[in-house]
Design an enzyme around this catalytic site. Sequence first.
Site, PDB file in Angstrom:
ATOM      1  N   LYS A 228       0.737  -1.319  -0.038  1.00 58.42           N
ATOM      2  CA  LYS A 228       0.118   0.129  -0.041  1.00 58.42           C
ATOM      3  C   LYS A 228       0.870   1.220  -0.083  1.00 58.42           C
ATOM      4  O   LYS A 228       1.886   1.150   0.073  1.00 58.42           O
ATOM      5  CB  LYS A 228      -1.035  -0.061   0.965  1.00 58.42           C
ATOM      6  CG  LYS A 228      -2.016  -0.839   1.081  1.00 58.42           C
ATOM      7  CD  LYS A 228      -3.127  -1.142   2.317  1.00 58.42           C
ATOM      8  CE  LYS A 228      -4.338  -1.843   1.914  1.00 58.42           C
ATOM      9  NZ  LYS A 228      -5.083  -1.811   3.215  1.00 58.42           N
ATOM     10  N   ARG A 262      -3.498 -10.380   5.584  1.00 58.02           N
ATOM     11  CA  ARG A 262      -4.090 -10.348   4.019  1.00 58.02           C
ATOM     12  C   ARG A 262      -2.943  -9.724   3.178  1.00 58.02           C
ATOM     13  O   ARG A 262      -2.436  -8.678   3.409  1.00 58.02           O
ATOM     14  CB  ARG A 262      -5.255  -9.320   4.171  1.00 58.02           C
ATOM     15  CG  ARG A 262      -6.020  -9.456   2.781  1.00 58.02           C
ATOM     16  CD  ARG A 262      -7.139  -8.659   2.891  1.00 58.02           C
ATOM     17  NE  ARG A 262      -7.969  -8.655   1.359  1.00 58.02           N
ATOM     18  CZ  ARG A 262      -7.763  -7.778   0.419  1.00 58.02           C
ATOM     19  NH1 ARG A 262      -6.617  -6.716   0.729  1.00 58.02           N
ATOM     20  NH2 ARG A 262      -8.311  -7.847  -0.756  1.00 58.02           N
TER      21      ARG A 262
END
Length: 287
Positions: A228, A262
């Site tokens: 991210k 995740r």
Amino acid sequence: MENSIVKQINVNGQLLDLSYPQVMGILNLTPDSFYAGSRKQTEAEIVERTHQILSEGGSIIDAGAYSSRPNAEHISAEEEMARLRYGLGIVFRECPDAIVSVDTFRADVARMCVEEYGVAIINDIAAGSMDENMFPTVAQLGVPYIMMHMQGTPQNMQQAPHYDNVVQEVLYYFSEKVQKLRDLGAKDIILDPGFGFGKALEHNYELLNKLEEFSIFELPILIGVSRKSMIYRLLGGGPEDALNGTSIINTIALMKGADILRVHDVRAASEAVKIVAAMKKLTPVSL
């Protein structure tokens, strides 16, 4: 600080023990996910990714057909269902016993995936706030439910995120949501602080720094930081350069009590789990 709370979730009638952290591998069925390397469109790509997740140590496959990256295109429920039917059909044909979660904020999509395909977990980026029917639906379906904190929507969440105290506000958000779900009879609730969803850079690192505070709920914690912008905006480059930073944050999160990672890169996350587990003397428990 070791957590003595027993954390288990019921997946398709079997208990998955989260006292040993689990890795959830991302299966993107979208053409526009923020990380181009994760997009899987063809049958061959979906087959390969399914086997890759499981062979590299992933215990959960998280299938998503709606891109929730900042400024993502909003697609219809029909389009989301069509993508999921295609992808889930391939996954369960290849690996009938796989534990599959579906990343959706729509109650009708969640119901279809559970009832038609036997999907084990619903992963909702909106914690019920984008579909008022989601909480009653997951309570009725009786499947584990991942609720994520997000300020705004995927279309506007990064325009001007603001908090007076991000940790306290996210904790309060979860306290309200968890109570609503429990009042409906839902069990097996998993919390995701929502790194990158309506958070400025400093908000993400404040949440990471105080992650152990989320243990107050005595519920499993899922962390999703894989590649991210909180990583590459700090270190430079883009999503393709963010694997090392991802592994570092995942390791910190595990040290602070994360139960599920995740990720795009399953092998790297599985190695982080093994190293931290060895240090904490945790023993893996298989289904």
